[in-house]
Design a protein around this motif. Structure first.
Motif, PDB file in Angstrom:
ATOM      1  N   SER A   1       2.761  -5.860  10.362  1.00  9.05           N
ATOM      2  CA  SER A   1       2.170  -5.906   9.015  1.00  9.05           C
ATOM      3  C   SER A   1       2.670  -4.701   8.224  1.00  9.05           C
ATOM      4  CB  SER A   1       0.634  -5.858   9.083  1.00  9.05           C
ATOM      5  OG  SER A   1       0.218  -4.597   9.563  1.00  9.05           O
ATOM      6  N   GLY A   2       2.368  -4.707   6.940  1.00  5.51           N
ATOM      7  CA  GLY A   2       2.697  -3.544   6.113  1.00  5.51           C
ATOM      8  C   GLY A   2       1.867  -2.343   6.529  1.00  5.51           C
TER       9      GLY A   2
ATOM     10  N   LEU B   1       3.320   1.346   7.869  1.00  7.44           N
ATOM     11  CA  LEU B   1       2.923   2.697   7.435  1.00  7.44           C
ATOM     12  C   LEU B   1       2.427   3.527   8.618  1.00  7.44           C
ATOM     13  CD1 LEU B   1       0.969   1.745   4.179  1.00  7.44           C
ATOM     14  CD2 LEU B   1       3.033   3.166   4.261  1.00  7.44           C
TER      15      LEU B   1
ATOM     16  N   THR C   1      -4.193   2.687  -5.159  1.00  5.80           N
ATOM     17  CA  THR C   1      -3.290   1.891  -4.329  1.00  5.80           C
ATOM     18  C   THR C   1      -4.146   1.004  -3.435  1.00  5.80           C
ATOM     19  OG1 THR C   1      -1.581   1.966  -2.591  1.00  5.80           O
ATOM     20  CG2 THR C   1      -3.131   3.795  -2.632  1.00  5.80           C
ATOM     21  N   PHE C   2      -3.475   0.131  -2.675  1.00  3.23           N
ATOM     22  CA  PHE C   2      -4.190  -0.650  -1.680  1.00  3.23           C
ATOM     23  C   PHE C   2      -4.684   0.285  -0.574  1.00  3.23           C
ATOM     24  CE2 PHE C   2      -4.172  -3.327   2.210  1.00  3.23           C
ATOM     25  CZ  PHE C   2      -5.195  -4.177   1.837  1.00  3.23           C
TER      26      PHE C   2
ATOM     27  N   ALA D   1      -4.683   0.450   2.576  1.00  4.48           N
ATOM     28  CA  ALA D   1      -3.899   0.793   3.775  1.00  4.48           C
ATOM     29  C   ALA D   1      -3.133   2.108   3.631  1.00  4.48           C
ATOM     30  CB  ALA D   1      -2.917  -0.332   4.094  1.00  4.48           C
ATOM     31  N   THR D   2      -2.664   2.422   2.429  1.00  3.54           N
ATOM     32  CA  THR D   2      -1.855   3.627   2.222  1.00  3.54           C
ATOM     33  C   THR D   2      -2.578   4.874   2.736  1.00  3.54           C
ATOM     34  OG1 THR D   2      -1.121   2.552   0.177  1.00  3.54           O
ATOM     35  CG2 THR D   2      -0.431   4.838   0.514  1.00  3.54           C
TER      36      THR D   2
ATOM     37  N   VAL E   1       3.710   5.249  -3.635  1.00  3.98           N
ATOM     38  CA  VAL E   1       3.629   3.779  -3.597  1.00  3.98           C
ATOM     39  C   VAL E   1       4.341   3.243  -4.835  1.00  3.98           C
ATOM     40  CG1 VAL E   1       2.070   1.790  -3.537  1.00  3.98           C
ATOM     41  CG2 VAL E   1       1.383   3.949  -2.469  1.00  3.98           C
TER      42      VAL E   1
ATOM     43  N   ASP F   1       5.934   3.671   0.285  1.00  4.02           N
ATOM     44  CA  ASP F   1       5.152   2.447   0.490  1.00  4.02           C
ATOM     45  C   ASP F   1       5.751   1.379  -0.428  1.00  4.02           C
ATOM     46  OD1 ASP F   1       3.341   0.336   0.435  1.00  4.02           O
ATOM     47  OD2 ASP F   1       1.592   1.639   0.684  1.00  4.02           O
TER      48      ASP F   1
ATOM     49  N   ALA G   1       5.355  -1.918  -0.038  1.00  3.87           N
ATOM     50  CA  ALA G   1       4.688  -3.203   0.210  1.00  3.87           C
ATOM     51  C   ALA G   1       4.831  -4.148  -0.982  1.00  3.87           C
ATOM     52  CB  ALA G   1       3.212  -2.967   0.524  1.00  3.87           C
ATOM     53  N   GLN G   2       4.824  -3.580  -2.193  1.00  3.78           N
ATOM     54  CA  GLN G   2       4.869  -4.428  -3.398  1.00  3.78           C
ATOM     55  C   GLN G   2       6.240  -4.393  -4.072  1.00  3.78           C
ATOM     56  OE1 GLN G   2       1.520  -3.367  -5.913  1.00  3.78           O
ATOM     57  NE2 GLN G   2       0.092  -3.359  -4.195  1.00  3.78           N
TER      58      GLN G   2
ATOM     59  N   SER H   1       5.716  -4.802   3.384  1.00  4.22           N
ATOM     60  CA  SER H   1       4.747  -5.812   3.833  1.00  4.22           C
ATOM     61  C   SER H   1       5.293  -7.201   3.515  1.00  4.22           C
ATOM     62  CB  SER H   1       3.424  -5.617   3.086  1.00  4.22           C
ATOM     63  OG  SER H   1       2.612  -6.779   3.199  1.00  4.22           O
TER      64      SER H   1
ATOM     65  N   PHE I   1       3.032  -9.747   3.615  1.00  2.18           N
ATOM     66  CA  PHE I   1       1.819 -10.484   3.254  1.00  2.18           C
ATOM     67  C   PHE I   1       2.262 -11.600   2.299  1.00  2.18           C
ATOM     68  CE2 PHE I   1      -2.037 -11.171   0.747  1.00  2.18           C
ATOM     69  CZ  PHE I   1      -3.007 -11.208   1.724  1.00  2.18           C
TER      70      PHE I   1
ATOM     71  N   LYS J   1       3.548 -11.214  -1.388  1.00  2.04           N
ATOM     72  CA  LYS J   1       4.556 -10.210  -1.774  1.00  2.04           C
ATOM     73  C   LYS J   1       5.835 -10.878  -2.270  1.00  2.04           C
ATOM     74  CE  LYS J   1       1.775  -7.029  -0.207  1.00  2.04           C
ATOM     75  NZ  LYS J   1       0.733  -6.541  -1.097  1.00  2.04           N
TER      76      LYS J   1
ATOM     77  N   GLY K   1       3.157  -9.642   8.404  1.00  8.07           N
ATOM     78  CA  GLY K   1       4.440  -9.129   8.890  1.00  8.07           C
ATOM     79  C   GLY K   1       4.802  -7.892   8.085  1.00  8.07           C
TER      80      GLY K   1
ATOM     81  N   TYR L   1      -6.961  -1.989  -8.955  1.00 10.06           N
ATOM     82  CA  TYR L   1      -7.955  -1.859  -7.920  1.00 10.06           C
ATOM     83  C   TYR L   1      -9.236  -1.376  -8.583  1.00 10.06           C
ATOM     84  CZ  TYR L   1      -3.826  -2.353  -5.077  1.00 10.06           C
ATOM     85  OH  TYR L   1      -2.674  -2.834  -4.533  1.00 10.06           O
TER      86      TYR L   1
HETATM   87  C1  LIG Z   1       0.577  -0.883  -1.572  1.00 10.60           C
HETATM   88  C2  LIG Z   1       0.286  -1.553  -0.265  1.00 10.60           C
HETATM   89  N1  LIG Z   1       0.384  -0.850   0.877  1.00 10.60           N
HETATM   90  C3  LIG Z   1       0.169  -1.420   2.064  1.00 10.60           C
HETATM   91  C4  LIG Z   1      -0.168  -2.746   2.186  1.00 10.60           C
HETATM   92  C5  LIG Z   1      -0.491  -3.300   3.533  1.00 10.60           C
HETATM   93  O1  LIG Z   1       0.278  -4.406   3.892  1.00 10.60           O
HETATM   94  P1  LIG Z   1      -0.284  -5.536   4.888  1.00 10.60           P
HETATM   95  O2  LIG Z   1      -1.318  -6.322   4.139  1.00 10.60           O
HETATM   96  O3  LIG Z   1       0.923  -6.331   5.225  1.00 10.60           O
HETATM   97  O4  LIG Z   1      -0.845  -4.844   6.077  1.00 10.60           O
HETATM   98  C6  LIG Z   1      -0.253  -3.532   1.029  1.00 10.60           C
HETATM   99  C7  LIG Z   1      -0.523  -4.969   1.136  1.00 10.60           C
HETATM  100  O5  LIG Z   1      -1.401  -5.582   0.769  1.00 10.60           O
HETATM  101  C8  LIG Z   1      -0.029  -2.924  -0.232  1.00 10.60           C
HETATM  102  O6  LIG Z   1      -0.123  -3.619  -1.360  1.00 10.60           O
END
Ligand SMILES: Cc1ncc(COP(=O)(O)O)c(C=O)c1O
Length: 370
Positions: free
Chosen positions: A59-60, A64, A85-86, A88-89, A131, A155, A157-158, A179, A181, A184, A192, A312
């Motif tokens: 996954s993304g 990270l 940011t999302f 996960a960062t 990001v 990052d 992911a986007q 990512s 997802f 994306k 993935g 967000y």
């Molecule tokens: C900025 C950012 N970082 C990290 C992620 C994490 O990716 P994933 O959902 O594949 O784990 C996302 C995804 O949604 C994201 O938008």
């Protein structure tokens, strides 16, 4: 006319047969864990991105996490991240026992503010994670100056397909994390991710980390995890990869069309449209406007069947799970303002002109009714 925020069925229809053949190939081979599909995807994605190495991961988020682990980030370390940011960062930093140091963004690109980043660097800073938000590259020249010798994990992911002044995102910092997802720019059929780097040493470590830190049979110089990209995902992603540039063109075309439609509707001074800054290769993974009375507009759009979403609604420094870090409202005013104002509209490549007009028409009706 209802307009979805995202309709992946339209992307799937024209590639359905190819995808099904690829899935059949994996089923016939019964080779699911790493192996030839994953290796081929790693080669093909590295070539498409113009990076030396790519390692497929689960996954993304795990991209990270593995990137931070490869740099040896752990308790006592700090990692500077944008607060807008999302999750996960920053979540991956906390999970490793390190401290996420939250930094404000700039109003123009929603990416980390390089000046605030410079001020946040301390002797304990082990990495910074800019990001490339919403599909546009962050200001990597200023970020690199601000980071100095601190390693940068991008990052991405986007931002698959975005570049900063001709350099692909994911190929600028020490490491890049992507990512797949489904929403994306390049989306799989589930989770993935991918880690990119030009370092031979880091790619070796990442490949070990992906299989529990194993360097040889039952030999573990370090603790890793199960961060493997599934062979079925790799096979699907290999089919989608050559289409990605065309899909990104579609997103850019839709963003340009929105610009015209918003101007024609007399909304140019009412809502603020996303800026595609020069040299930033905006791919419009999201098309994010700033809108007065955002929550009312969102409710109005949803009532009319127009998909939209807020990325967000709460900056990460104010999330309950980071309360122990002692942050207060007002510390990151640009991000806090953005979280009140932003609204993502449908921008996926297969949208029709009539659908784009419908979105803008419904927004125009909302503001005219006031
Ligand atoms: C900025 C950012 N970082 C990290 C992620 C994490 O990716 P994933 O959902 O594949 O784990 C996302 C995804 O949604 C994201 O938008």
């Amino acid at each position: 006319m209802p307009v979805p925020l995202l309709d992946l069925k339209r992307q799937y229809r024209p590639i359905r047969e190819q995808v099904r053949e690829a899935i059949d190939r994996v089923c016939d081979a019964q080779y699911f864990i790493l192996g030839p599909e994953v290796e081929a995807f790693e080669r093909e994605s590295a070539a498409a991105l113009g990076v030396a190495h790519a390692v497929g991961v689960s996954s993304g988020t795990d991209a990270l996490l593995a990137a931070l682990m490869a740099l040896g980030v752990g308790p006592g370390d700090e990692v500077v991240v944008p607060t807008f940011t999302f999750f996960a960062t920053a979540g991956v930093v906390e999970r490793l026992g390190a401290k996420p140091v939250f930094v404000d963004i700039t109003a123009r690109d929603y990416c980390i503010d390089p000046e605030a980043l410079a001020a946040a660097i301390s002797p304990r800073t082990k990495a910074v994670i800019p990001v490339h938000l919403f599909g546009q590259a962050a200001d990597m020249a200023s970020i690199a100056r601000a980071a100095g010798t601190v390693p940068i994990i991008e990052d991405c992911a986007q931002s698959w397909g975005a570049d900063f002044e001709g350099r692909t995102t994911g190929g600028i910092g020490v490491l890049g994390a992507f990512s797949f997802f489904p929403s994306k720019n390049l989306g799989g059929f589930g989770d993935g991710g991918l880690v990119t780097t030009s370092s031979d040493e880091l790619i070796r470590v990442l490949k070990e980390l992906r299989v529990h830190g194993q360097s040889g049979p039952y030999e573990h110089p370090r603790v890793g995890g199960n961060f493997r990209l599934h062979a079925l995902q790799a096979a699907v992603l290999r089919i989608k990869l050559p289409h990605t540039a065309g899909w990104i063109e579609g997103r850019r075309r839709n963003a340009a069309r929105y610009r015209t439609l918003f101007a024609e509707a007399g909304l140019a001074g009412v809502v603020e449209l996303p800026e595609a800054l020069p040299g930033r290769g905006h791919t419009f993974n999201q098309f994010v406007i700033r809108a007065p009375r955002r929550d009312e507009l969102k409710a109005h759009l949803l009532a009319k069947g127009i998909g939209c979403s807020v990325y967000y609604p709460l900056p990460l420094h104010l999330q309950p799970c980071f309360r122990h870090l002692g942050h207060r409202e007002g510390e990151c005013p640009v991000a806090e303002r953005a979280s009140h104002d932003v609204l993502a509209l449908p921008v996926f490549p297969e949208l029709t002109d009539a659908e784009l007009s419908e979105v803008v028409g419904v927004i125009a009706d909302f503001y005219k009714a006031q």
